[in-house]
Design an enzyme around this catalytic site. Structure first.
Site, mmCIF file in Angstrom:
data_model
loop_
_atom_site.group_PDB
_atom_site.id
_atom_site.type_symbol
_atom_site.label_atom_id
_atom_site.label_comp_id
_atom_site.label_asym_id
_atom_site.label_seq_id
_atom_site.Cartn_x
_atom_site.Cartn_y
_atom_site.Cartn_z
ATOM 1 N N LYS A 112 1.242 -2.117 -0.032
ATOM 2 C CA LYS A 112 0.097 -0.169 0.139
ATOM 3 C C LYS A 112 0.797 1.334 -0.015
ATOM 4 O O LYS A 112 0.440 1.887 -0.197
ATOM 5 C CB LYS A 112 -1.156 -0.261 1.116
ATOM 6 C CG LYS A 112 -1.616 -1.584 1.115
ATOM 7 C CD LYS A 112 -3.422 -0.337 0.613
ATOM 8 C CE LYS A 112 -4.173 -2.134 -0.036
ATOM 9 N NZ LYS A 112 -5.505 -1.492 -0.163
ATOM 10 N N LYS A 195 -2.779 -10.493 -6.684
ATOM 11 C CA LYS A 195 -4.901 -11.337 -6.716
ATOM 12 C C LYS A 195 -5.590 -9.774 -6.902
ATOM 13 O O LYS A 195 -5.233 -9.284 -7.095
ATOM 14 C CB LYS A 195 -4.539 -11.558 -5.393
ATOM 15 C CG LYS A 195 -4.951 -9.762 -4.236
ATOM 16 C CD LYS A 195 -4.846 -9.803 -3.160
ATOM 17 C CE LYS A 195 -5.037 -8.461 -2.572
ATOM 18 N NZ LYS A 195 -6.319 -8.450 -1.287
ATOM 19 N N LYS A 198 -9.779 -4.870 -5.540
ATOM 20 C CA LYS A 198 -10.734 -3.701 -5.664
ATOM 21 C C LYS A 198 -9.992 -2.077 -6.326
ATOM 22 O O LYS A 198 -10.568 -1.374 -6.304
ATOM 23 C CB LYS A 198 -11.089 -2.947 -4.717
ATOM 24 C CG LYS A 198 -11.553 -3.399 -3.468
ATOM 25 C CD LYS A 198 -12.136 -2.792 -2.434
ATOM 26 C CE LYS A 198 -12.095 -3.321 -1.440
ATOM 27 N NZ LYS A 198 -12.931 -4.193 -0.191
HETATM 28 P P1 ATP Z 1 -7.892 -3.623 -1.309
HETATM 29 O O1 ATP Z 1 -7.801 -3.635 -3.070
HETATM 30 O O2 ATP Z 1 -8.394 -1.974 -1.732
HETATM 31 O O3 ATP Z 1 -6.763 -3.778 -0.741
HETATM 32 P P2 ATP Z 1 -9.244 -6.362 -1.369
HETATM 33 O O4 ATP Z 1 -9.761 -6.005 -2.469
HETATM 34 O O5 ATP Z 1 -7.893 -6.623 -1.155
HETATM 35 O O6 ATP Z 1 -9.388 -4.079 -0.827
HETATM 36 P P3 ATP Z 1 -10.284 -5.945 1.007
HETATM 37 O O7 ATP Z 1 -11.287 -5.072 1.710
HETATM 38 O O8 ATP Z 1 -9.248 -5.724 2.014
HETATM 39 O O9 ATP Z 1 -10.350 -6.454 -0.138
HETATM 40 O O10 ATP Z 1 -10.586 -7.971 2.002
HETATM 41 C C1 ATP Z 1 -11.554 -8.130 2.132
HETATM 42 C C2 ATP Z 1 -12.143 -9.735 2.364
HETATM 43 O O11 ATP Z 1 -11.915 -10.513 1.019
HETATM 44 C C3 ATP Z 1 -10.832 -10.168 3.229
HETATM 45 O O12 ATP Z 1 -11.117 -11.065 4.105
HETATM 46 C C4 ATP Z 1 -9.016 -10.142 2.085
HETATM 47 O O13 ATP Z 1 -8.952 -11.479 2.420
HETATM 48 C C5 ATP Z 1 -10.578 -11.139 1.051
HETATM 49 N N1 ATP Z 1 -9.722 -11.176 -0.076
HETATM 50 C C6 ATP Z 1 -9.870 -9.884 -0.948
HETATM 51 N N2 ATP Z 1 -9.302 -10.272 -2.034
HETATM 52 C C7 ATP Z 1 -9.386 -11.120 -2.354
HETATM 53 C C8 ATP Z 1 -8.467 -12.162 -2.972
HETATM 54 N N3 ATP Z 1 -8.088 -11.634 -4.032
HETATM 55 N N4 ATP Z 1 -8.908 -13.480 -2.899
HETATM 56 C C9 ATP Z 1 -9.531 -13.801 -1.785
HETATM 57 N N5 ATP Z 1 -9.348 -13.749 -0.437
HETATM 58 C C10 ATP Z 1 -9.726 -11.974 -1.057
#
Ligand code: ATP
Ligand code: LTN
Length: 329
Positions: A112, A195, A198
């Site tokens: 980040k 991964k 968002k």
């Molecule tokens: P950002 O991209 O802003 O970091 P994010 O898409 O990773 O956001 P979070 O709000 O950080 O989303 O994650 C919410 C939940 O979803 C957490 O439990 C995280 O581990 C899970 N998660 C996020 N991305 C993935 C992914 N690609 N595969 C599986 N689980 C995920």
């Protein structure tokens, strides 16, 4: 007495199927057997600059998605983090039990701070300590999340152990990371090496729960595939492994059965089938989501009830910690 579960998602953007598969899908499986706390972690979201009106809207949207996906506010406690002041208060105590070096090692912080080089604020650095406070306030045995959060849960365990040792008692239950065997790390549709996220640069990276049928079909059509033409999962086929995992997790059909179903067919047929399945899966979810979004009074009631239940547990825990540390009367 039931064991406890705690988990949360940031209202920092729209939910994608990685969030659903990695986090929410697991929650649903545990909701009956655990006393569950599902949080909308808005204090975490502001570690990246947010538009105030949009943040408030996203918090309501996320709550509506929780409900649409099947979180039952009668069985579980669904609440907004900033409605429970003990989270921020506990963070301060935990800050004094956390070393700079531990936070400097956190992968998410490193990622980040590259993504937001113009705003590497102290909150971004302290993010895992706030997360430890979220968790440890509720004494949960399990924390179901995606794999990227494992390191943060280990830190929460370390802080808990350190405080239990410092004060010579079982102040905190040690929480365990729980992840899916498949789907703990859903990869980007445009890049199966990273991964799904968002905050990915391109919208071709993810499928949102709010995407229309048209958009879903387009995104799957454009998804990266492997260099051969066989519909099969395997270490040598990261793109198809990812698509098959998503397909399987949403339909309940095993990867082996999907491979059989598409044996001898090309990527075109596979993608058409996958898009149809995904659109059929999304439609009822989106309908339910719209119902919750259109009833703001009911959503407010659910969140107020949740905040009340969460505050009762969290305040008691904070009080206990203040007592042993020597704070308060
Ligand atoms: P950002 O991209 O802003 O970091 P994010 O898409 O990773 O956001 P979070 O709000 O950080 O989303 O994650 C919410 C939940 O979803 C957490 O439990 C995280 O581990 C899970 N998660 C996020 N991305 C993935 C992914 N690609 N595969 C599986 N689980 C995920
Ligand atoms: N950091 C998590 C969100 C989160 C969380 C939590 C998850 C904040 N506090 C407590 C589980 C338990 C993320 O998904 N990025």
């Amino acid at each position: 007495m039931k064991q406890r579960l705690f988990s949360g998602i940031q209202p920092s953007g729209e939910l994608h199927i990685g969030n659903y598969i990695g986090a929410i899908k697991q929650w649903l499986g545990f909701q009956e057997s655990y006393e569950s706390f599902f949080c909308i972690v808005d204090l975490h979201a502001i570690t990246v600059r947010q538009d105030p009106a949009k943040l408030r809207e996203q918090t309501r949207k996320l709550a509506s998605w929780y409900l649409a996906c099947g979180i039952d506010p009668e069985k579980s406690t669904m609440f907004v983090q900033s409605d429970v002041p003990a989270h921020a208060q506990m963070t301060w105590v935990f800050n004094t039990f956390t070393q700079m070096g531990e936070l400097q090692r956190m992968t998410q912080y490193k990622d980040k701070s590259k993504q937001h080089a113009e705003n590497i604020n102290v909150g971004l650095f302290d993010y895992p300590v706030l997360m430890a406070a979220d968790i440890l306030l509720y004494d949960p045995e399990i924390v179901p999340v995606g794999e990227d959060q494992k390191q943060h849960i280990e830190l929460a365990r370390d802080i808990a152990t350190r405080m239990n040792n410092a004060y010579g008692r079982e102040l905190f239950v040690l929480p365990k990371y729980v992840g899916q065997k498949e789907g703990a790390r859903v990869m980007g549709l445009d890049n199966p090496e990273k991964k799904m996220s968002k905050s990915a640069g391109s919208e071709w990276n993810y499928i949102l729960l709010s995407d229309t049928a048209d958009v879903v079909a387009k995104k799957i059509k454009r998804a990266v595939t492997d260099t051969d033409t066989v519909v099969r999962a395997g270490d040598d086929k990261p793109a198809l492994t990812n698509l098959l995992t998503i397909y399987s997790m949403l339909t309940g059909t095993s990867i082996a059965d999907l491979e059989k179903q598409y044996a001898g067919k090309g990527y075109g047929d596979f993608k058409t089938g996958m898009a149809e399945a995904m659109i059929a899966w999304l439609a009822p979810l989106q309908e339910k989501y719209a119902i919750y979004m259109n009833d703001p009074a009911e959503l407010d009631r659910a969140l107020s009830r949740g905040a009340q239940k969460a505050n009762a547990v969290a305040q008691q825990k904070l009080h206990n910690v203040y007592q042993v540390v020597g704070l308060g009367r």
